[in-house]
Scaffold this motif. Structure first.
Motif, PDB file in Angstrom:
ATOM      1  N   LEU A 191       0.840  -1.211   0.000  1.00  0.00           N
ATOM      2  CA  LEU A 191       0.000   0.000   0.000  1.00  0.00           C
ATOM      3  C   LEU A 191       0.873   1.258   0.000  1.00  0.00           C
ATOM      4  O   LEU A 191       0.597   2.213  -0.728  1.00  0.00           O
ATOM      5  CB  LEU A 191      -0.901   0.015   1.243  1.00  0.00           C
ATOM      6  N   TRP A 196      -0.669   5.415  -2.528  1.00  0.00           N
ATOM      7  CA  TRP A 196      -2.070   5.792  -2.275  1.00  0.00           C
ATOM      8  C   TRP A 196      -2.087   7.030  -1.379  1.00  0.00           C
ATOM      9  O   TRP A 196      -1.347   7.090  -0.397  1.00  0.00           O
ATOM     10  CB  TRP A 196      -2.786   4.624  -1.590  1.00  0.00           C
ATOM     11  N   ARG A 198      -4.249   8.046   0.655  1.00  0.00           N
ATOM     12  CA  ARG A 198      -4.949   7.771   1.922  1.00  0.00           C
ATOM     13  C   ARG A 198      -6.248   8.574   2.051  1.00  0.00           C
ATOM     14  O   ARG A 198      -6.824   8.687   3.110  1.00  0.00           O
ATOM     15  CB  ARG A 198      -4.053   8.019   3.153  1.00  0.00           C
ATOM     16  N   LEU A 202     -10.592   3.396  -2.561  1.00  0.00           N
ATOM     17  CA  LEU A 202      -9.710   2.244  -2.808  1.00  0.00           C
ATOM     18  C   LEU A 202     -10.577   0.987  -2.907  1.00  0.00           C
ATOM     19  O   LEU A 202     -11.499   0.799  -2.109  1.00  0.00           O
ATOM     20  CB  LEU A 202      -8.716   2.149  -1.650  1.00  0.00           C
ATOM     21  N   ASP A 204     -10.575  -3.334  -3.494  1.00  0.00           N
ATOM     22  CA  ASP A 204      -9.949  -4.642  -3.685  1.00  0.00           C
ATOM     23  C   ASP A 204     -11.054  -5.610  -4.132  1.00  0.00           C
ATOM     24  O   ASP A 204     -11.866  -6.050  -3.309  1.00  0.00           O
ATOM     25  CB  ASP A 204      -9.285  -5.126  -2.388  1.00  0.00           C
ATOM     26  N   PHE A 212      -5.653  -6.090   2.668  1.00  0.00           N
ATOM     27  CA  PHE A 212      -5.375  -4.761   2.101  1.00  0.00           C
ATOM     28  C   PHE A 212      -6.327  -3.709   2.681  1.00  0.00           C
ATOM     29  O   PHE A 212      -5.920  -2.585   2.973  1.00  0.00           O
ATOM     30  CB  PHE A 212      -5.556  -4.776   0.570  1.00  0.00           C
ATOM     31  N   GLU A 215      -5.485  -2.900   6.407  1.00  0.00           N
ATOM     32  CA  GLU A 215      -4.248  -2.115   6.504  1.00  0.00           C
ATOM     33  C   GLU A 215      -4.470  -0.710   5.948  1.00  0.00           C
ATOM     34  O   GLU A 215      -3.921   0.269   6.473  1.00  0.00           O
ATOM     35  CB  GLU A 215      -3.099  -2.824   5.767  1.00  0.00           C
ATOM     36  N   ALA A 216      -5.292  -0.608   4.870  1.00  0.00           N
ATOM     37  CA  ALA A 216      -5.575   0.702   4.279  1.00  0.00           C
ATOM     38  C   ALA A 216      -6.334   1.572   5.280  1.00  0.00           C
ATOM     39  O   ALA A 216      -6.028   2.764   5.453  1.00  0.00           O
ATOM     40  CB  ALA A 216      -6.394   0.539   3.000  1.00  0.00           C
ATOM     41  N   ALA A 220      -5.088   5.126   6.751  1.00  0.00           N
ATOM     42  CA  ALA A 220      -5.854   6.354   6.556  1.00  0.00           C
ATOM     43  C   ALA A 220      -6.232   6.988   7.894  1.00  0.00           C
ATOM     44  O   ALA A 220      -6.322   8.202   8.000  1.00  0.00           O
ATOM     45  CB  ALA A 220      -7.105   6.058   5.725  1.00  0.00           C
ATOM     46  N   LEU A 264     -13.662   2.585   1.250  1.00  0.00           N
ATOM     47  CA  LEU A 264     -12.823   1.391   1.087  1.00  0.00           C
ATOM     48  C   LEU A 264     -13.780   0.258   0.730  1.00  0.00           C
ATOM     49  O   LEU A 264     -14.661  -0.084   1.529  1.00  0.00           O
ATOM     50  CB  LEU A 264     -12.080   1.068   2.387  1.00  0.00           C
TER      51      LEU A 264
END
Ligand SMILES: C[S@@+](CC[C@H](N)C(=O)[O-])C[C@H]1O[C@@H](n2cnc3c(N)ncnc32)[C@H](O)[C@@H]1O
Length: 391
Positions: A191, A196, A198, A202, A204, A212, A215-216, A220, A264
């Motif tokens: 990431l 990115w 933040r 995003l 996935d 992902f 963790e994203a 953020a 997300l």
């Protein structure tokens, strides 16, 4: 003579990370204020005061361990090695009432046997403390107060104390052991490498257990990954609890409001994987902050256009052995990107380069990374807007 760093305000640290994300680790270290960052594949070294070691454990997302160097010296024989270890002021580092363990690895050294060299190291430590203090510390390989890490290579000895007991990638949000999860430190590193911002959406589309996305969200929210953890350094002789409490408070204060979280979005065709993702999000304190849909790629229409798609599709080594299935999946992924993500960027982890042809997209960047035992590439694609195609 062994050189040790305990009395110095500047200490040297050694930080292993998953292969391929060293640049991400370096970015994190710079943000923490680390000095003289160095290293080679699989690790970074840096210098800084004691509290930087604490900060590293609290904040580093891409690290597996944080090790503080106690000594570095040359030893061409057992006696030189024993004397070098013995010469350190162990009575200031350990104390007779504590327990210790030594995890040794040797390469081209005076002995081929790591276990033996580890025992020799333990003997030197214990002998020194008994000679100075009258009694000796005990060994505890399971839960020691002082976990030592020893590396002997080409006549050079490096002795560290581990600041963390369990690997830092074990954030504690996985409810069960899952099939083919992405290592949390690797996911965070990828990431960071994707740059990115933040802030933007995003997606996935094959999120599995959601690594992902979790963790994203933590990135953020500026949520310190080590906040809920206990560390080995909390039982060290020279632990500074007041300073540690202030670092933890600072981390709590830094946590952003969840209203600031960008969209997300995750999808997967496998309901069981999504259940695990949901549980993990709840354990991580992120319930309701990530939107998950059970959907095949072919039918997935994210509610907003993604600026960044980041995903770890199946590539055959661990799940899905029928290659024709995999080829179809990668073709569907290419179609999904063109259909839903025009104008965005996709970063895809791949362990089988034959499959990438199915995407029918031009690879813009390739970063070699290791995903567990697999040599992979982290691949970047810019997705053209439909209206720009043919221009
Ligand atoms: C390697 S796993 C992803 C693991 C994930 N990164 C994690 O941390 O758990 C690949 C995922 O792709 C999903 N998948 C495979 N083909 C798919 C398709 N056509 N549409 C949606 N999901 C698919 C699988 O169910 C699996 O969960």
């Amino acid at each position: 003579m062994a050189r040790h760093g305990l009395s110095m305000s500047e200490r040297k640290y050694f930080v292993p990370c998953p292969l391929g994300v060293e640049d991400a680790l370096e970015m994190e270290l710079k943000e923490l204020g680390a000095n003289r960052i160095g290293g080679s594949p699989g690790h970074r070294t840096f210098f800084g005061p004691k509290d930087l070691g604490y900060r590293a454990c609290l904040w580093l997302r891409t690290a597996i361990r944080v090790q503080e160097q106690l000594a570095q010296f040359e030893a061409r024989s057992e006696q030189e090695f024993y004397d070098g270890v013995y010469s350190l002021p162990w009575e200031q580092i350990c104390g007779q009432e504590r327990t210790l363990s030594v995890d040794a690895s040797v390469r081209n050294a005076f002995s081929k046997h790591s276990k033996y060299v580890g025992l020799l190291c333990k003997d030197a430590v214990v002998d020194r403390i008994r000679d100075r203090m009258g009694s000796r510390p005990n060994v505890d390989t399971q839960d020691p107060d002082l976990p030592l890490k020893l590396t002997v290579q080409e006549g050079k000895v490096y002795l560290y104390r581990n600041l963390n007991h369990k690997s830092l990638h074990k954030r504690g949000y996985r409810p069960i052991q899952v099939k083919s999860p992405l290592n949390e430190a690797l996911a965070a590193g990828l990431l960071i490498l994707s740059a990115w911002d933040r802030k933007s959406t995003l997606v996935d589309p094959m999120c599995g257990s959601g690594t992902f996305l979790i963790e994203a969200a933590q990135l953020a929210l500026d949520l310190a990954p080590g906040l809920g953890q206990n560390f080995a350094f909390e039982r060290f002789h020279d632990f500074d609890p007041i300073h540690w409490a202030s670092l933890r408070q600072e981390a709590l204060d830094r946590k952003r409001d969840t209203h600031s979280l960008p969209l997300l979005l995750g999808a997967d065709r496998h309901g069981g994987a999504l259940e695990i993702a949901k549980k993990s999000l709840a354990i991580a304190g992120l319930r309701g902050l990530v939107s998950l849909s059970q959907s095949d790629l072919k039918a997935f229409h994210p509610e907003k256009k993604a600026k960044l798609v980041i995903t770890n599709p199946p590539y055959g080594h661990r799940i899905g052995t029928d290659t024709s299935d995999l080829e179809a999946t990668w073709k569907d992924l290419g179609d999904f990107l063109r259909r839903e993500c025009g104008g965005g960027v996709a970063w895809i982890l791949c362990g089988n380069k034959e499959l990438t042809r199915g995407l029918r997209l031009r690879t813009e960047r390739r970063i070699p990374v290791r995903n567990g035992p697999l040599d992979c590439r982290f691949l970047k694609y810019s997705i053209r807007r439909k209206e720009d195609i043919g221009k």
